[in-house]
Scaffold this motif. Structure first.
Motif, short mmCIF file in Angstrom:
data_model
loop_
_atom_site.label_atom_id
_atom_site.label_comp_id
_atom_site.label_asym_id
_atom_site.label_seq_id
_atom_site.Cartn_x
_atom_site.Cartn_y
_atom_site.Cartn_z
N ARG A 154 0.83 -1.20 0.00
CA ARG A 154 0.00 0.00 0.00
C ARG A 154 0.87 1.26 0.00
NH1 ARG A 154 -3.11 -3.00 3.95
NH2 ARG A 154 -2.37 -1.62 5.63
N ARG A 155 1.95 1.23 0.77
CA ARG A 155 2.87 2.37 0.79
C ARG A 155 3.48 2.59 -0.59
NH1 ARG A 155 8.09 1.56 4.30
NH2 ARG A 155 8.57 0.26 2.49
N GLU A 156 3.86 1.51 -1.22
CA GLU A 156 4.46 1.61 -2.55
C GLU A 156 3.48 2.20 -3.55
OE1 GLU A 156 7.04 -1.31 -5.53
OE2 GLU A 156 5.60 -2.19 -4.12
N MET A 157 2.22 1.79 -3.45
CA MET A 157 1.20 2.26 -4.38
C MET A 157 0.85 3.72 -4.16
SD MET A 157 -1.27 -1.07 -4.13
CE MET A 157 -2.55 -0.40 -5.19
N ILE A 158 0.59 4.09 -2.89
CA ILE A 158 0.07 5.42 -2.61
C ILE A 158 1.19 6.44 -2.38
CG2 ILE A 158 -1.33 6.79 -1.00
CD1 ILE A 158 -3.01 4.27 -0.49
N MET A 159 2.23 6.06 -1.63
CA MET A 159 3.26 7.01 -1.23
C MET A 159 4.47 7.04 -2.17
SD MET A 159 1.59 8.22 1.19
CE MET A 159 2.82 9.47 1.49
N LYS A 160 4.53 6.10 -3.12
CA LYS A 160 5.57 6.14 -4.15
C LYS A 160 5.00 6.23 -5.56
CE LYS A 160 9.36 3.80 -3.92
NZ LYS A 160 10.32 2.68 -3.91
N ALA A 161 3.67 6.15 -5.67
CA ALA A 161 3.00 6.20 -6.97
C ALA A 161 3.65 5.22 -7.96
CB ALA A 161 3.02 7.62 -7.54
N ALA A 162 3.89 3.99 -7.47
CA ALA A 162 4.54 2.98 -8.30
C ALA A 162 3.62 2.51 -9.42
CB ALA A 162 4.95 1.79 -7.43
N LYS A 163 4.19 2.27 -10.58
CA LYS A 163 3.46 1.69 -11.69
C LYS A 163 3.72 0.19 -11.69
CE LYS A 163 3.67 5.86 -14.57
NZ LYS A 163 4.11 6.44 -15.86
N LEU A 164 2.71 -0.58 -11.33
CA LEU A 164 2.87 -2.00 -11.11
C LEU A 164 2.43 -2.80 -12.34
CD1 LEU A 164 1.45 -2.25 -7.48
CD2 LEU A 164 3.83 -1.93 -8.19
N THR A 165 3.34 -3.58 -12.88
CA THR A 165 3.00 -4.51 -13.96
C THR A 165 2.22 -5.68 -13.38
OG1 THR A 165 5.02 -5.79 -13.67
CG2 THR A 165 5.12 -3.89 -15.18
N ALA A 166 1.71 -6.53 -14.26
CA ALA A 166 0.96 -7.69 -13.80
C ALA A 166 1.81 -8.58 -12.91
CB ALA A 166 0.42 -8.48 -14.99
N GLU A 167 3.06 -8.82 -13.30
CA GLU A 167 3.92 -9.67 -12.49
C GLU A 167 4.15 -9.07 -11.11
OE1 GLU A 167 4.52 -8.86 -15.64
OE2 GLU A 167 5.19 -10.64 -16.78
N MET A 168 4.36 -7.75 -11.06
CA MET A 168 4.56 -7.07 -9.78
C MET A 168 3.31 -7.13 -8.93
SD MET A 168 6.63 -3.79 -11.32
CE MET A 168 6.82 -2.90 -9.77
N ALA A 169 2.15 -6.90 -9.55
CA ALA A 169 0.89 -6.92 -8.81
C ALA A 169 0.56 -8.31 -8.30
CB ALA A 169 -0.24 -6.40 -9.72
N LEU A 170 0.90 -9.34 -9.08
CA LEU A 170 0.66 -10.72 -8.65
C LEU A 170 1.55 -11.06 -7.46
CD1 LEU A 170 -0.85 -13.37 -9.26
CD2 LEU A 170 1.04 -13.98 -10.78
N GLU A 171 2.78 -10.64 -7.52
CA GLU A 171 3.73 -10.90 -6.44
C GLU A 171 3.27 -10.25 -5.13
OE1 GLU A 171 8.14 -9.20 -5.49
OE2 GLU A 171 7.91 -10.23 -7.42
N ARG A 172 2.61 -9.10 -5.23
CA ARG A 172 2.17 -8.35 -4.06
C ARG A 172 0.76 -8.74 -3.62
NH1 ARG A 172 5.91 -6.10 -6.80
NH2 ARG A 172 7.36 -4.51 -5.98
N GLY A 173 0.16 -9.69 -4.30
CA GLY A 173 -1.17 -10.16 -3.92
C GLY A 173 -2.30 -9.22 -4.28
#
Length: 240
Positions: A154-173
């Motif tokens: 959640r910190r990565e998504m909101i506080m770093k504005a990370a652009k997550l690929t499918a592989e990254m999103a799958l790894e993070r659940g």
């Protein structure tokens, strides 16, 4: 705009066209009308898939439209909150087949589904508010908290504005599965929808359980502090 297709007991709602599917009142109303059609045509256990044509699932709010219409931001927020409450109270399982970029409010639209499948050859999930200078609304944050279990993610998504690929999103659940392309993603969503339909759950009880799980999200939908607008999707929404 959007189209609605029915394959057996599985409904497929598609955001049509090759634009970036910005969420303005016209598109939101079109989606809500499709949901009403789904409810009207569902005669037993069913499932809903939401997907999109082109390179975008949805690129978020139509900020250009909002800027050129008095009260536009308030209207878009109110309508999206109403749409989210309708999806949360929909009496069937819901699946987002994310076949392109899903950013900001477009990511929230995908996230409010029960299951999330994503193509891995194109697209990313992106909470862009920090990058574009906007505050994340409390109800966005509540939804992300309810769907993304890891505080670090959640910190990565909101506080770093990370652009997550499918592989990254799958790894993070964040998503349930990743697939080779758009067609494969939709096919996998249909297969999942058919599996869920075969469970023959009561749609009424399914929605009741979903609203219990997402009670915190529902309790925040009545007010969006980023635009200061009380919407029609306040605590009067249907609990089924």
């Amino acid at each position: 705009m959007c189209s609605l297709e029915k394959r057996g007991s599985v409904f497929i709602l598609t955001l049509t066209g090759n634009d970036d599917h910005r969420l303005n009142p016209t598109l939101i109303d079109s989606i809500r009308a499709a949901l009403q059609q789904v409810k009207a045509e569902s005669t037993g256990p069913s499932a809903l898939i939401t997907t999109a044509q082109g390179k975008y699932f949805s690129n978020g709010y139509d900020l250009k439209w909002a800027g050129s219409n008095v009260g536009g931001a308030q209207l878009m927020s109110s309508k999206l909150r109403s749409l989210v409450s309708e999806l949360i109270t929909l009496p069937m399982p819901t699946i987002a087949a994310i076949t392109g970029h899903a950013s900001a409010a477009g990511f929230v639209l995908a996230l409010c589904h029960d299951y999330h499948l994503m193509r891995k050859d194109r697209g990313f999930l992106y909470v862009s508010e920090l990058d574009i200078g906007y505050k994340v609304p409390l109800w966005f944050a509540a939804l992300i908290k309810s769907k993304v279990g890891s505080p670090k993610a959640r910190r990565e998504m909101i506080m770093k504005a990370a652009k997550l690929t499918a592989e990254m999103a799958l790894e993070r659940g964040i998503i349930d599965s990743a697939h080779d392309g758009a067609e494969e993603t939709v096919d996998a969503a249909v297969k999942l929808g058919e599996e869920l339909v075969r469970r023959k759950w009561s749609g009424h009880m399914y929605a009741q359980n979903r609203t219990a799980v997402l009670d915190e999200v529902l309790s925040t939908l009545g007010f969006d502090e980023t635009v200061g607008d009380y919407g029609s999707s306040t605590k009067t929404f249907s609990r089924l």
